[in-house]
Design a protein around this motif. Structure first.
Motif, PDB file in Angstrom:
ATOM      1  N   GLY A  48       0.808  -1.215   0.000  1.00 13.76           N
ATOM      2  CA  GLY A  48       0.000   0.000   0.000  1.00 13.76           C
ATOM      3  C   GLY A  48       0.845   1.271   0.000  1.00 13.76           C
ATOM      4  O   GLY A  48       0.405   2.314  -0.484  1.00 13.76           O
ATOM      5  N   ALA A  49       2.054   1.173   0.543  1.00 19.50           N
ATOM      6  CA  ALA A  49       2.913   2.355   0.590  1.00 19.50           C
ATOM      7  C   ALA A  49       3.462   2.700  -0.794  1.00 19.50           C
ATOM      8  O   ALA A  49       3.939   3.802  -1.016  1.00 19.50           O
TER       9      ALA A  49
ATOM     10  N   PHE B  78       7.059   3.793   8.633  1.00 21.96           N
ATOM     11  CA  PHE B  78       8.231   4.468   8.064  1.00 21.96           C
ATOM     12  C   PHE B  78       8.298   5.858   8.685  1.00 21.96           C
ATOM     13  O   PHE B  78       7.296   6.416   9.120  1.00 21.96           O
TER      14      PHE B  78
ATOM     15  N   GLU C 129      -1.949  -2.013   6.415  1.00 21.61           N
ATOM     16  CA  GLU C 129      -1.723  -0.579   6.564  1.00 21.61           C
ATOM     17  C   GLU C 129      -1.653   0.099   5.204  1.00 21.61           C
ATOM     18  O   GLU C 129      -1.179  -0.478   4.244  1.00 21.61           O
ATOM     19  N   ASN C 130      -2.076   1.327   5.159  1.00 19.34           N
ATOM     20  CA  ASN C 130      -1.917   2.176   3.980  1.00 19.34           C
ATOM     21  C   ASN C 130      -2.701   1.695   2.758  1.00 19.34           C
ATOM     22  O   ASN C 130      -2.531   2.234   1.676  1.00 19.34           O
ATOM     23  N   ALA C 131      -3.500   0.658   2.901  1.00 21.80           N
ATOM     24  CA  ALA C 131      -4.175   0.132   1.720  1.00 21.80           C
ATOM     25  C   ALA C 131      -5.249   1.105   1.240  1.00 21.80           C
ATOM     26  O   ALA C 131      -5.963   1.688   2.040  1.00 21.80           O
ATOM     27  N   THR C 132      -5.321   1.239  -0.062  1.00 26.80           N
ATOM     28  CA  THR C 132      -6.355   2.106  -0.626  1.00 26.80           C
ATOM     29  C   THR C 132      -7.631   1.296  -0.803  1.00 26.80           C
ATOM     30  O   THR C 132      -7.579   0.071  -0.879  1.00 26.80           O
ATOM     31  N   PRO C 133      -8.790   1.962  -0.920  1.00 28.70           N
ATOM     32  CA  PRO C 133     -10.046   1.226  -1.144  1.00 28.70           C
ATOM     33  C   PRO C 133      -9.964   0.352  -2.399  1.00 28.70           C
ATOM     34  O   PRO C 133     -10.499  -0.748  -2.444  1.00 28.70           O
TER      35      PRO C 133
ATOM     36  N   HIS D 253      -9.481   9.156   2.284  1.00 28.16           N
ATOM     37  CA  HIS D 253     -10.769   8.821   2.905  1.00 28.16           C
ATOM     38  C   HIS D 253     -11.173   7.391   2.536  1.00 28.16           C
ATOM     39  O   HIS D 253     -11.022   6.979   1.395  1.00 28.16           O
TER      40      HIS D 253
ATOM     41  N   GLN E 107      -1.106  10.702   5.643  1.00 27.44           N
ATOM     42  CA  GLN E 107      -2.134   9.709   5.339  1.00 27.44           C
ATOM     43  C   GLN E 107      -3.362   9.837   6.236  1.00 27.44           C
ATOM     44  O   GLN E 107      -4.369   9.185   5.995  1.00 27.44           O
TER      45      GLN E 107
ATOM     46  N   THR F 268      -9.839   4.831   4.203  1.00 27.98           N
ATOM     47  CA  THR F 268      -8.862   3.976   4.891  1.00 27.98           C
ATOM     48  C   THR F 268      -8.938   4.279   6.383  1.00 27.98           C
ATOM     49  O   THR F 268      -9.392   5.361   6.782  1.00 27.98           O
ATOM     50  N   TRP F 269      -8.485   3.328   7.204  1.00 27.52           N
ATOM     51  CA  TRP F 269      -8.618   3.558   8.646  1.00 27.52           C
ATOM     52  C   TRP F 269      -7.782   4.723   9.119  1.00 27.52           C
ATOM     53  O   TRP F 269      -8.124   5.412  10.062  1.00 27.52           O
ATOM     54  N   LYS F 270      -6.665   4.969   8.422  1.00 22.20           N
ATOM     55  CA  LYS F 270      -5.798   6.059   8.887  1.00 22.20           C
ATOM     56  C   LYS F 270      -6.475   7.411   8.715  1.00 22.20           C
ATOM     57  O   LYS F 270      -6.254   8.322   9.491  1.00 22.20           O
TER      58      LYS F 270
ATOM     59  N   ALA G  18      -5.357  -6.430   3.341  1.00 20.20           N
ATOM     60  CA  ALA G  18      -4.685  -5.377   2.581  1.00 20.20           C
ATOM     61  C   ALA G  18      -3.729  -4.590   3.482  1.00 20.20           C
ATOM     62  O   ALA G  18      -2.763  -4.017   3.007  1.00 20.20           O
TER      63      ALA G  18
ATOM     64  N   GLN H 262      -7.339  -1.106  -3.577  1.00 17.49           N
ATOM     65  CA  GLN H 262      -6.526  -2.284  -3.258  1.00 17.49           C
ATOM     66  C   GLN H 262      -7.359  -3.306  -2.478  1.00 17.49           C
ATOM     67  O   GLN H 262      -7.259  -4.513  -2.698  1.00 17.49           O
ATOM     68  N   ILE H 263      -8.194  -2.800  -1.575  1.00 15.89           N
ATOM     69  CA  ILE H 263      -9.049  -3.697  -0.790  1.00 15.89           C
ATOM     70  C   ILE H 263     -10.022  -4.417  -1.723  1.00 15.89           C
ATOM     71  O   ILE H 263     -10.240  -5.626  -1.623  1.00 15.89           O
TER      72      ILE H 263
END
Lengths: 528, 336
Positions: free
Chosen positions: A127-128, A428, B41-45, A444, A437, A446-448, B39, B47-48
């Motif tokens: 994802g990064a 990181f 951390e940091n996963a985008t919708p 928007h 993020q 994502t949980w973060k 997916a 990607q999910i």
């Protein structure tokens, strides 16, 4: 089982042969039992959580690595890098003569394969990188040079590189099955070049794995006169058992989240101590900024003044935490030094509540805060906020939840709860990991970014910072964004974590880094 | 008898099917998106969504269930989407640990419970009997995690008689795998040192786990024996002048055991459920702690596999209990 027994014997024999003469003279290889959590699988491109950092740091190498506290980004497998002026093309040269645990050479092909594998599988830390890097845009220039071409400028790219383990292409390919990129095999085996190699015959998921020191590790062992030869990783799940096991000498290290009420007990015992290190892990209470009444700035300020920060930090956490005024950890660049934290002040809170009411906010409905039942601090903080709400005549109900549920709920404004409690850990070391993020509206869903905070100026600042290559300019941009987010009271920021790890006194040279929470064994020496 | 067993085994099929269906449907209803967990951390919708499609989470539930049944029918539990390890491998690693713990706990509960219950009945209304009744209530009321920690503090920390955690000391290799039960495997391999270690490691967790069951069985045995002792044939034998011990063992106990044996069968299921807590405290690497991890990570295949395995064990134990009933009471055997 016979083969694994044979393998153990062979590994032990290899290890003995590999040990320096001095160590052999001591007749027995040194060993420690590391009582920290193990990940559910061993594949560093699939599992991505704090326990995986232990495998990543010890069994694999990345192009770069974080060392020390504050964490310094060091070239690791990389010898150097160049970035084009437009911040799109990154060329990384590799150190020569690096070998994997099976003795084969680590080359640019392995780096290209590792990134392709990560991006194609789409799990783990992908994802990064996925938003800016296509698998085909990672190419080999020559045996020791790799080129990355990003879709758009993304300066945190370098800071995120330590997340990616470089795996042995030939070894993994040998075990591929039905196009699974060798995932089933790598879940229980290892194909790295790190300072320690895994003995797969000892691997029982989340229960045990033995690691042997890799004598031929490229970094060498000159800076560590008495390294650990065998690391037996054996997690102890229950806090009370963990502390007893440390005091008894069954384990030599606990995890780094020792509850604060256990610190004194460990310090009082013989032969053990607690390592205390300021980390970069911010605890916060999220607010759904798009759901009434949390869409009202005055109400969010009211909530920000209704939480007893000092009570929580000094009484519940016994001061093993540092008040953090905003989303970026205090000890990271980009966090404005002059930021005034919200204080616990019920009178001020009342004023803001009245102002919110005057603006038409409906504060009479019962509000909800979701906690993670398994994590005591989430309950304690929610109860403290509940007490503040009571003084204001508001109703706050605690709703038990799990991480899996919370991350799913964050997918839309409607399903995101009024409030929920969590931490943002260090994956990181770049403000992008926190404010970038958390408050850029492009994240928007994502949980973060689950506060659903929307501010065009902040979006603009964060996006500019992401494309800027000059760190001092980036710092200024993040500082400005932080001030706005805090003025908008987007969330309730509470503290930056002090990591507490119980250690045996024989463990020397423990080098903490917020990335991996000090799980990098290569720096540790053993003293009998 | 053979037909009875066969009929019961065939009956297991729809029961297990129902169990799986129920678990499957419940997992769909529980909040928590496995794709989002995978997916990371940091996963985008996007990607999910990609992961959801890749692992078939977006197929209709009927399709997903059918696919799963097909896999199970081939003896394949699938691969954990979270760890990418074959779930079957994990179950094979974990199940023997739980079985060993549960069987020893069951043994302690059954033998101890019947013994204590019998003595309490024989010495009816004596101080011993009152003591047993009080302890039975306490045994049911005490939280097992509290009891476990007390045992650890006393026997591991203060007295240093027993180990604190795990199945074997860290670094000691497991005995060669035959059954997965360390007590059995170490004996088979002639590794008596390992056997001794494994036994020591079992004592605290097994005793903790057995406590509630021991109390229940003691109470059932006690009341069952007291009831039997009031029956005519006992009065007759006493009148004829048989000594008490010759009446209790062959006649009363045999007539009183049907109820405790049923309890023991039911207890087995409860112990497997109770093992979740005990396994966590003592780091016992069994199915209980595996299940807890699976729930926290929405690892559906792992949850379903554990459910199925426990279901099969539970059903099998029930058949065995019925057979034992037949042996104890020939009238039951006639109906089989």
């Amino acid at each position: 089982m016979k083969t694994s027994l044979l393998r153990s014997v062979a590994l032990a024999a290899t290890l003995m042969a590999a040990l320096p003469a001095g160590a052999q003279a001591q007749d027995k290889p040194s060993e420690i039992v590391w009582g920290d959590t193990l990940p559910k699988g061993l594949d560093p491109h699939v599992v991505y959580d704090v326990p995986m950092q232990f495998i990543l740091l010890n069994n694999y190498d990345g192009l770069f690595r974080y060392v020390g506290n504050p964490p310094e980004l060091q070239p690791w497998l990389a010898e150097g890098y160049e970035v084009s002026d437009d911040a799109l093309t990154w060329t990384i040269t590799l150190k020569p003569d690096v070998t994997f645990h099976d003795g084969s050479a680590l080359t640019a092909d392995d780096v290209v394969y590792s990134f392709k594998r990560l991006l194609e599988m789409g799990q783990g830390p992908s994802g990064a990188f996925k938003p800016v890097l296509k698998p085909d845009n990672v190419t080999k220039v020559d045996d020791l040079t790799v080129q990355f071409v990003l879709d758009k400028p993304y300066t945190p790219f370098l800071a995120a590189l330590p997340l990616v383990a470089i795996v042995n292409e030939d070894l993994v390919k040998e075990h591929e099955k039905d196009g699974d990129w060798g995932a089933e095999w790598l879940a229980s085996n290892e194909a790295g070049s790190g300072a320690y190699s895994i003995d797969p015959s000892t691997y029982r998921p989340q229960e045990n794995v033995d690691m042997m020191r890799f004598e031929d590790h490229f970094y060498g062992w000159d800076d560590n006169a008495n390294p650990v030869d065998i690391v037996r990783a054996a997690p102890v799940k229950e806090t009370s058992t963990r502390v007893l096991a440390l005091i008894r000498g069954d384990i030599d290290a606990t995890d780094s989240y020792l509850p604060t009420d256990q610190v004194e007990r460990v310090e009082k015992a013989d032969g053990v101590h607690v390592a205390q290190d300021e980390s970069m892990r911010v605890m916060l209470i999220r607010m759904n900024n798009q759901r009434p009444p949390f869409d009202n700035k005055n109400f969010r300020k009211c909530v920000s003044h209704a939480f007893n920060y000092d009570g929580f930090i000094s009484i519940i956490l016994k001061d093993y935490a540092i008040r953090n005024a905003g989303p970026i950890p205090n000890n990271l660049w980009g966090a404005p030094a002059d930021l005034e934290p919200y204080s616990y002040d019920i009178e001020k809170a009342k004023e803001f509540c009245d102002a919110a009411r005057a603006e038409g906010a409906d504060l009479d409905r019962p509000m909800e805060i979701q906690i993670q039942s398994a994590l005591d601090q989430t309950t304690q903080s929610a109860q403290l906020l509940q007490a503040g709400f009571q003084e204001l005549g508001l109703t706050l109900n605690l709703v038990p939840s799990t991480w899996a549920q919370l991350t799913t709920d964050a997918a839309s404004v409607e399903t995101t709860p009024d409030m929920w409690v969590h931490w943002v850990s260090t994956y990181f070391v770049d403000p992008e990991n926190w404010i970038g993020q958390m408050y850029d509206s492009q994240f928007h869903g994502t949980w973060k970014a689950s506060s659903w905070y929307q501010n065009d100026k902040v979006d603009e600042l964060l996006r500019e910072a992401r494309a800027e290559t000059d760190q001092s300019k980036r710092a200024t941009l993040y500082e400005e964004a932080s001030r706005i987010v805090v003025e908008d009271a987007a969330d309730v920021w509470i503290y930056n974590t002090v990591q507490l790890r119980g250690l045996s006194d024989k463990v020397q040279g423990y080098k903490f880094s917020p990335v991996g929470s000090g799980g990098d064994i290569r720096w540790i020496s053993i003293e009998d | 008898m053979f037909r009875f067993v066969l009929r019961r085994i065939l009956l297991m099929v729809p029961v297990l099917f129902g169990l799986l269906l129920l678990t499957f449907v419940m997992l769909q209803m529980v909040p928590g998106d496995p794709a989002a967990t995978l997916a990371g951390e940091n996963a985008t919708p996007e990607q999910i969504a990609e992961i959801r499609q890749k692992f078939g989470f977006d197929d209709p539930i009927v399709v997903q269930f059918g696919r799963y049944l097909g896999q199970i029918a081939q003896g394949d539990f699938g691969v954990s989407a979270y760890s990418r390890r074959p779930v079957g491998d994990d179950i094979v690693l974990r199940l023997p640990a739980t079985l060993e713990l549960t069987l020893v706990a069951l043994g302690i509960a059954a033998v101890g419970g019947i013994l204590v219950g019998t003595l309490a009945a024989v010495w009816h209304n004596s101080p011993f009997d009152h003591g047993v009744r009080i302890l039975s209530v306490a045994g049911l009321a005490v939280a097992s995690f509290w009891f476990a920690i007390m045992l650890q503090m006393l026997f591991a920390m203060e007295l240093d008689w027993l180990p604190l955690r795990g199945r074997l000391p860290t670094g000691l290799a497991a005995p060669p795998d035959v059954t997965g039960l360390y007590l059995v495997d170490s004996l088979v391999a002639g590794q008596f040192g390992t056997f001794w270690q494994a036994l020591q490691h079992l004592i605290l967790p097994a005793f903790t786990l057995s406590l509630g069951g021991l109390a229940t069985i003691a109470r059932f045995t006690r009341s069952s024996i007291i009831e039997t002792m009031q029956r005519d044939f006992v009065t007759y034998e006493e009148a004829v002048g048989y000594p008490k011990r010759r009446i209790i063992l062959p006649y009363v106990l045999r007539n009183s055991l049907v109820s405790p044996v049923t309890q023991i069968g039911l207890l087995f299921g409860q112990l497997i459920a109770g093992a979740v807590v005990v396994e966590s405290i003592f780091d016992w690497p069994g199915l209980g702690s595996y299940l807890v991890e699976a729930i926290f990570t929405s690892d559906y295949k792992a949850i379903l596999a554990v459910t199925l395995v426990v279901g099969v064990i539970y059903a099998a134990v029930n058949i065995v209990v019925d057979l034992i009933h037949g042996i104890i009471d020939p009238r039951v055997a006639d109906q089989m």
